[in-house]
Scaffold this active site. Sequence first.
Site, mmCIF file in Angstrom:
data_model
loop_
_atom_site.group_PDB
_atom_site.id
_atom_site.type_symbol
_atom_site.label_atom_id
_atom_site.label_comp_id
_atom_site.label_asym_id
_atom_site.label_seq_id
_atom_site.Cartn_x
_atom_site.Cartn_y
_atom_site.Cartn_z
ATOM 1 N N VAL A 145 0.836 -1.204 0.000
ATOM 2 C CA VAL A 145 0.000 0.000 0.000
ATOM 3 C C VAL A 145 0.875 1.261 0.000
ATOM 4 O O VAL A 145 0.644 2.198 -0.781
ATOM 5 C CB VAL A 145 -0.970 -0.007 1.211
ATOM 6 C CG1 VAL A 145 -1.717 1.306 1.318
ATOM 7 C CG2 VAL A 145 -1.951 -1.162 1.082
ATOM 8 N N LYS A 202 -6.059 -1.222 10.443
ATOM 9 C CA LYS A 202 -7.372 -1.348 11.088
ATOM 10 C C LYS A 202 -7.297 -2.039 12.435
ATOM 11 O O LYS A 202 -8.016 -1.688 13.359
ATOM 12 C CB LYS A 202 -8.355 -2.047 10.158
ATOM 13 C CG LYS A 202 -7.887 -3.385 9.688
ATOM 14 C CD LYS A 202 -8.272 -3.636 8.259
ATOM 15 C CE LYS A 202 -7.235 -4.516 7.624
ATOM 16 N NZ LYS A 202 -7.415 -4.716 6.221
ATOM 17 N N GLY A 238 -12.085 -0.281 1.693
ATOM 18 C CA GLY A 238 -11.265 0.016 0.512
ATOM 19 C C GLY A 238 -11.491 1.434 0.039
ATOM 20 O O GLY A 238 -11.292 2.389 0.792
ATOM 21 N N ILE A 260 -14.268 2.990 -0.642
ATOM 22 C CA ILE A 260 -15.532 3.657 -0.259
ATOM 23 C C ILE A 260 -15.194 4.782 0.732
ATOM 24 O O ILE A 260 -14.552 4.521 1.752
ATOM 25 C CB ILE A 260 -16.513 2.664 0.421
ATOM 26 C CG1 ILE A 260 -16.839 1.501 -0.514
ATOM 27 C CG2 ILE A 260 -17.791 3.376 0.861
ATOM 28 C CD1 ILE A 260 -17.654 0.388 0.133
ATOM 29 N N GLY A 284 -3.924 -10.162 -4.172
ATOM 30 C CA GLY A 284 -3.545 -9.130 -3.200
ATOM 31 C C GLY A 284 -4.691 -8.677 -2.315
ATOM 32 O O GLY A 284 -4.640 -7.592 -1.741
ATOM 33 N N GLU A 299 -4.923 -10.587 3.790
ATOM 34 C CA GLU A 299 -3.894 -10.084 4.712
ATOM 35 C C GLU A 299 -2.691 -11.028 4.693
ATOM 36 O O GLU A 299 -2.794 -12.163 4.217
ATOM 37 C CB GLU A 299 -4.453 -10.043 6.140
ATOM 38 C CG GLU A 299 -5.647 -9.141 6.330
ATOM 39 C CD GLU A 299 -5.327 -7.683 6.055
ATOM 40 O OE1 GLU A 299 -4.372 -7.156 6.630
ATOM 41 O OE2 GLU A 299 -6.038 -7.083 5.238
ATOM 42 N N ASP A 316 -10.716 -9.561 10.630
ATOM 43 C CA ASP A 316 -10.589 -8.335 9.835
ATOM 44 C C ASP A 316 -11.936 -7.583 9.814
ATOM 45 O O ASP A 316 -11.982 -6.362 10.033
ATOM 46 C CB ASP A 316 -10.141 -8.715 8.409
ATOM 47 C CG ASP A 316 -10.020 -7.512 7.505
ATOM 48 O OD1 ASP A 316 -8.971 -6.847 7.554
ATOM 49 O OD2 ASP A 316 -10.971 -7.226 6.750
ATOM 50 N N LYS A 335 -13.065 -3.882 11.469
ATOM 51 C CA LYS A 335 -13.733 -2.835 10.692
ATOM 52 C C LYS A 335 -15.080 -2.460 11.320
ATOM 53 O O LYS A 335 -15.451 -1.283 11.333
ATOM 54 C CB LYS A 335 -13.914 -3.318 9.247
ATOM 55 C CG LYS A 335 -12.579 -3.405 8.491
ATOM 56 C CD LYS A 335 -12.728 -4.166 7.192
ATOM 57 C CE LYS A 335 -11.424 -4.200 6.412
ATOM 58 N NZ LYS A 335 -11.450 -5.168 5.293
ATOM 59 N N GLY A 347 -7.064 -4.599 -2.089
ATOM 60 C CA GLY A 347 -6.086 -4.459 -3.168
ATOM 61 C C GLY A 347 -5.324 -3.160 -2.980
ATOM 62 O O GLY A 347 -5.820 -2.203 -2.369
#
Length: 322
Positions: free
Chosen positions: A14, A105, A134, A136, A186, A189, A200, A204, A301
Amino acid sequence: MKNIKISLLGLGVVGSKLLDYVRENGSELSRRLEVQLSIDKVFVRDVAKRRAVDVSDLILTNDPYEAVKDGDIVVECLGGSGAQQTREIVLSAIKAQKAVIMSSKKCLALYGREITDAVRENQTYFRYDATVGGCIPVSSVLESMGKCEKINKIYGICNATSNYILDEMQNNSTYASALQKAKEKGFAENDPGDDVDGFDALYKSVILAGFGMGHWIDCDTIAPTSIKSITAEDFCKARQKESAIKPIFSVENKDGRYSCFVGPSAVSRDSILASVKGSNNMIVISSSESGERAFYGQGAGAKPTASAMFDDLVKTIKEIRH
Ligand code: HSE
């Protein structure tokens, strides 16, 4: 013209993609926002490591506090491991009144109350869009809704890997081959256990409740259900009932009592959640004034995540440039 220095923490998938975006769009951004933008220092664990991205014009350091020191905006791309160390670095940046953009996160879910308290006390700027959903722009949505509405429930699909795997299995792939593909694309995690076992999505959910409802749920009080428990027979039964099996999350505030669910569930094939395919996410926000609003987009991604961080960067520059 004000000079704004960015300190980048982490140069993984990232961080590297974000660096590309800043290099590609930095001069146009500087022109439009009337600032001089530069990436000052970059924290990496191994300075000598060979990298796919060109680092010849960057100052690399293996001391995160050295990277934080001179920047105006600290962009954290440290990934899922080492949540405690990430917390310490982020808190030190906030206490030094740097603007902070986070992407980890797990760290934000575990220490969200402490981090947001520190942001308030130090009156600094903080953004977290890359932690959930992602590309959004969920933080902007929650921020504007929270001004006049009470959010009662947030639900949907927020783990791209699980959604991708269940979709593939629905189309007769095995779990192992679907997981392998999710890794290659990708989405997963480093430890895909966090994706498939629901942690995960749990992190979130906690972040969404924290920012959307002003309540930080203790992660330890939520027991997610793994998608590994889903069998071919479950898919068969769901098909007979005109349903699809999706990895659902839901956080709800009922008169001050908070509940959270994370796990695979059967949803009607006609529902909007059933239409969320592959690595996409959907976050549905239910509020007192507007009823339900749904937000959809790529949930995983390097490109969607780095693009969310780049948006956060633009918003932060607008906030601090004067
Ligand atoms: N592993 C995460 C997912 C990446 O699959 O949704 C984006 O947070």
